[in-house]
Design a protein around this motif. Sequence first.
Motif, mmCIF file in Angstrom:
data_model
loop_
_atom_site.group_PDB
_atom_site.id
_atom_site.type_symbol
_atom_site.label_atom_id
_atom_site.label_comp_id
_atom_site.label_asym_id
_atom_site.label_seq_id
_atom_site.Cartn_x
_atom_site.Cartn_y
_atom_site.Cartn_z
ATOM 1 N N GLU A 103 0.835 -1.202 0.000
ATOM 2 C CA GLU A 103 0.000 0.000 0.000
ATOM 3 C C GLU A 103 0.872 1.256 0.000
ATOM 4 O O GLU A 103 0.528 2.261 -0.620
ATOM 5 C CB GLU A 103 -0.920 0.000 1.217
ATOM 6 N N ASP A 106 1.706 2.106 -3.436
ATOM 7 C CA ASP A 106 0.533 2.683 -4.098
ATOM 8 C C ASP A 106 0.295 4.127 -3.667
ATOM 9 O O ASP A 106 -0.158 4.954 -4.467
ATOM 10 C CB ASP A 106 -0.707 1.847 -3.799
ATOM 11 N N ARG A 109 2.723 6.317 -5.611
ATOM 12 C CA ARG A 109 2.294 6.386 -7.009
ATOM 13 C C ARG A 109 1.041 7.252 -7.153
ATOM 14 O O ARG A 109 0.937 8.079 -8.075
ATOM 15 C CB ARG A 109 2.030 4.976 -7.544
ATOM 16 N N SER A 110 0.092 7.093 -6.242
ATOM 17 C CA SER A 110 -1.154 7.860 -6.309
ATOM 18 C C SER A 110 -0.910 9.350 -6.121
ATOM 19 O O SER A 110 -1.527 10.179 -6.808
ATOM 20 C CB SER A 110 -2.147 7.360 -5.257
ATOM 21 N N ASP A 178 5.702 -3.953 -10.477
ATOM 22 C CA ASP A 178 4.863 -3.039 -9.709
ATOM 23 C C ASP A 178 5.691 -1.936 -9.050
ATOM 24 O O ASP A 178 5.151 -0.914 -8.636
ATOM 25 C CB ASP A 178 4.104 -3.792 -8.607
ATOM 26 N N ASN A 370 8.619 3.319 0.536
ATOM 27 C CA ASN A 370 7.254 2.841 0.808
ATOM 28 C C ASN A 370 6.908 2.992 2.282
ATOM 29 O O ASN A 370 5.770 3.300 2.636
ATOM 30 C CB ASN A 370 7.083 1.389 0.339
#
Length: 429
Positions: A103, A106, A109-110, A178, A370
Amino acid sequence: MLPAHVDTYYSRTAAISETYPEAAGRMEADVCIIGGGLAGLTAALKLARTGRSVVLLEARRVAWGASGRNGGFVSAGYATGLSSIERRVGSDHARELFRLSMEGVDIVRSEIDELGIKDAHPVPGIAKVLRYDSRGALQAASESQQREFGQTLRYLPRAEVRELLASPRYHEAVLDEDAFHFHPLNYGSALAREAMRLGAAIHEHSPVTSADLEGPRKIVRTTGAEISAEHVVFATGGYTDDVLPALKRAFLPIATYVLLTESSPDLVQGAIRMQAAILDDRRAGDYYRRVDGGSRILWGGRITTRTTDPRNIASLLRREMVTTYPQLSDLKVEVAWSGLMSYARHLMPQIGSWKPGVWYCTAFGGHGMNTTAIGGTVVAEGITGESDRYRLFAPFGLTWNGGIIGRAAAQLTYWSYQVADAAREFRSR
C-alpha cells in the motif's frame, strides 16, 4: 539566502522554488510534526486534507536528509525479510504488514498521479539480481510471492539477465514490475507545497530545542517559537537529536554512499540495457539506475556506522561499479555524497504512540520510500481516529539500540555478511 541542500544529483535537478520561513512567535495547532522528511510530509498532507491544523518544523530544509538524497527506489517490503517478520509476529500478522508495505508503494504512485508531480520522473521496474546460482530458489520464491500477494514479478534466467545487464557478475534476477524509481526530492517538495496550500504551516531552519510532552496540550519550542498542540509527531530519521531521548536511543544512524557518473549515453546504455533500476541481493549490496534519459548512472552501496564522510567516497563506490561492469573503467564520477539512515535493531520501522498525544514515526532505513508513506499515513489515521493500523507495528517498538556496543555489533554483522556474500559468489563462478 537559505543554505542549499547537499550537493547531489537530486539537488542539481531539483524543481524547487519554495522556501519556508523560520518558526517565530506563539502558535497553536491540532498537530505539531517534527521533521520535514517524507514521513512527516505525508502525515502533514493527510492531516491537512482532513481539516486539521498542522505546524511542521524542519531543522534544515524540507527533505534535506535521507528523504531527498536516497536511491529513489519504491518497492514493497522492509529492511528485513518476510520470514524474519513471521518469526517475530506470526504468519498472518507478517502478511498484513507486507500488504501494508505494498500500500505504501501505491500511496507514492497515487500522490504522483493525483498531484501531477511530473518532476518526480517515475520509471517502472526494479530488478533484484543475484551474484550466484540459487538453483531454483529465486524462481520458486517469486512464484510464491505472486500467489500470496498478487505481485507482478517476472523471473529472468541467466541468459536474459546477461542480455539486459552486460556484467559477468550476475546469474539470475526477478523483475518487480509493480515497483518504480523516481526523484524523491522533487516528490517531497511537491508534498510540502500541497500541504501548505491546504493550510499547513511549514517552517524550515527551525530545530526543536525542547518539548513539554505532559498534559493535554504539548509545548514544542524552537529558538524563536513556541507551539502548543494536542498531538506531537516525531518524524525524524538519522539526524534525530535528543529532544525525545527514548527515540534517540532506539535507532542506529547508518551511513550509505551514492555517486553520479558523467554523461556518456553510449557507454552507460551499452552496459545497462534496461530502464528498470537494479538492486543486488547482497546485504547492503549495490543499487543503481540510469538517470538523465539513460545518459548517466546513479550508483549507491556500502553501509557503515561511521557517521562522518570518508574522503574517498567516490573511489570506494566507483571500484564497486567497475568490478561489476569492467567496460565502465573510463567512466568518470561527477559527484558523490552520503546520507544517514535510521535503523532499528529489529530492522523494522518504528511507528506508534509513545504516550497519549505523542507519536513516533522513524527507522525507515533500507526501504524508506514505501515505509515513510505508510508510516505517515497510519500515524495520521491514528490521530484522526480513522484507524488504529499503527498498532500493527507495536511488536517493533523503541527497542534500545545497544549504544556503542550496538553500533560495533552492527558494523561487525555487516562485515560478516560481506564475507558470506563473497564466499557464495565465489562458489558460483
